[in-house]
Design a protein around this motif. Structure first.
Motif, PDB file in Angstrom:
ATOM      1  N   VAL A 242       9.449 -13.548  -8.949  1.00  0.00           N
ATOM      2  CA  VAL A 242       8.777 -12.395  -8.358  1.00  0.00           C
ATOM      3  C   VAL A 242       7.351 -12.804  -8.009  1.00  0.00           C
ATOM      4  CG1 VAL A 242       7.837 -10.088  -8.844  1.00  0.00           C
ATOM      5  CG2 VAL A 242      10.188 -10.642  -9.507  1.00  0.00           C
ATOM      6  N   GLY A 243       6.898 -12.368  -6.823  1.00  0.00           N
ATOM      7  CA  GLY A 243       5.546 -12.672  -6.386  1.00  0.00           C
ATOM      8  C   GLY A 243       4.584 -11.535  -6.663  1.00  0.00           C
ATOM      9  N   HIS A 244       3.819 -11.159  -5.637  1.00  0.00           N
ATOM     10  CA  HIS A 244       2.752 -10.166  -5.789  1.00  0.00           C
ATOM     11  C   HIS A 244       3.234  -8.733  -5.538  1.00  0.00           C
ATOM     12  CE1 HIS A 244      -1.490  -9.195  -6.144  1.00  0.00           C
ATOM     13  NE2 HIS A 244      -1.456  -8.506  -5.022  1.00  0.00           N
ATOM     14  N   MET A 245       4.525  -8.566  -5.296  1.00  0.00           N
ATOM     15  CA  MET A 245       5.062  -7.253  -4.925  1.00  0.00           C
ATOM     16  C   MET A 245       6.177  -6.846  -5.887  1.00  0.00           C
ATOM     17  SD  MET A 245       3.236  -6.378  -2.283  1.00  0.00           S
ATOM     18  CE  MET A 245       4.140  -5.086  -1.455  1.00  0.00           C
ATOM     19  N   ALA A 246       5.855  -6.801  -7.174  1.00  0.00           N
ATOM     20  CA  ALA A 246       6.876  -6.555  -8.199  1.00  0.00           C
ATOM     21  C   ALA A 246       7.609  -5.242  -8.000  1.00  0.00           C
ATOM     22  CB  ALA A 246       6.234  -6.589  -9.583  1.00  0.00           C
ATOM     23  N   HIS A 247       6.921  -4.216  -7.497  1.00  0.00           N
ATOM     24  CA  HIS A 247       7.549  -2.904  -7.331  1.00  0.00           C
ATOM     25  C   HIS A 247       8.588  -2.895  -6.214  1.00  0.00           C
ATOM     26  CE1 HIS A 247       4.014  -3.311  -4.908  1.00  0.00           C
ATOM     27  NE2 HIS A 247       4.176  -2.183  -4.268  1.00  0.00           N
ATOM     28  N   ILE A 248       8.604  -3.950  -5.382  1.00  0.00           N
ATOM     29  CA  ILE A 248       9.644  -4.095  -4.368  1.00  0.00           C
ATOM     30  C   ILE A 248      10.598  -5.221  -4.750  1.00  0.00           C
ATOM     31  CG2 ILE A 248      10.103  -4.709  -1.953  1.00  0.00           C
ATOM     32  CD1 ILE A 248       7.507  -3.339  -1.205  1.00  0.00           C
TER      33      ILE A 248
END
Length: 268
Positions: A242-248
């Motif tokens: 997972v990168g910088h957009m965990a909620h997606i």
């Protein structure tokens, strides 16, 4: 969802809310996004708890409020929205820049917090190198706003997720393309001016939920682990691939964990 416009010092601030009961979760989006980024989470939660999502100044349908959108100014906007909703207590969830705003809110209005969730965010001020990067971002946005948006958003995702989430990435680019140059630069300047809020984490008296991606190229997950170690009452969710957009990128994991966190905070 109920859509409302609040006027803050003459500037329109857009927000949405839905749900009933005491348990309330407020979402603050990150840089280059707006409240629509939370849709997958909001629609799952809104029949179970009260949910508020805000377009921070300069993004979505909210106006610019100043030449510099400091974290403190945006925290004051969040406070105005909560007052408009008649809310006295909430769990505040902020992604990236939204996390910086959430920490400023925690410092200014601690009595309104039941809990704090920092998604791909941290409490440090910008380093000298980061300040130089942000200044270059301002220059690029001023010269070619659309080109900046198209290049910037895909890089927030882990490389392994960019193909499978290409539809989501394209939607985010489509949303962001309408963001004004002034709005983008005002938020960059606000982030450049923010101070470290390590002391806020060390002294906070409500639970904090840290969410971090192992493949986040913008925020080192080791920094988040150090933050968690110094926070009195916290939970840490460290997500592989997972990168910088965990909620997606990891929404199916985050959905139940965040809802559980809200209920723990209001149950204390």
């Amino acid at each position: 969802m109920i859509h409302k416009i609040l006027y803050y010092n003459g500037s329109a601030i857009n927000y949405q809310y839905e749900g009933n009961g005491e348990e309330t979760l407020v979402f603050l989006h990150g840089f280059m996004f707006d409240l629509r980024v939370w849709a997958p989470l909001v629609y799952d939660y809104m029949k179970q708890i009260r949910v508020v999502a805000i377009d921070l100044p300069g993004f979505g349908e909210s106006d610019c409020c100043a030449e510099v959108h400091s974290m403190e100014l945006m925290a004051d906007v969040v406070k105005a929205v909560l007052d408009d909703c008649g809310l006295e207590k909430c769990v505040l969830a902020g992604h990236s820049m939204g996390g910086y705003v959430a920490l400023a809110f925690a410092e200014k209005y601690p009595d309104m917090l039941k809990g704090l969730c920092l998604i791909n965010s941290h409490a440090l001020a910008d380093s000298k190198n980061k300040l130089q990067i942000r200044q270059r971002m301002c220059d690029i946005v001023a010269a070619n706003r659309a080109g900046f948006i198209i290049d910037f958003i895909p890089k927030l995702f882990a490389n392994c997720n960019r193909k499978s989430l290409s539809d989501s990435i394209n939607d985010l680019k489509d949303y962001a393309i309408y963001t004004s140059t002034d709005g983008i630069i005002a938020s960059i300047k606000g982030m450049m001016q923010r101070r470290s809020r390590i002391d806020v984490l060390q002294n906070i008296d409500v639970p904090v939920f840290f969410v971090s991606g192992r493949e986040d190229e913008r925020i080192d997950s080791d920094i988040v682990m150090v933050h968690a170690a110094m926070t009195p009452f916290c939970e840490l969710l460290m997500l592989p691939n997972v990168g910088h957009m965990a909620h997606i990128e990891a929404k199916d994991i985050l959905k139940p964990r965040l809802l559980s966190f809200v209920r723990i905070c209001f149950g204390l």
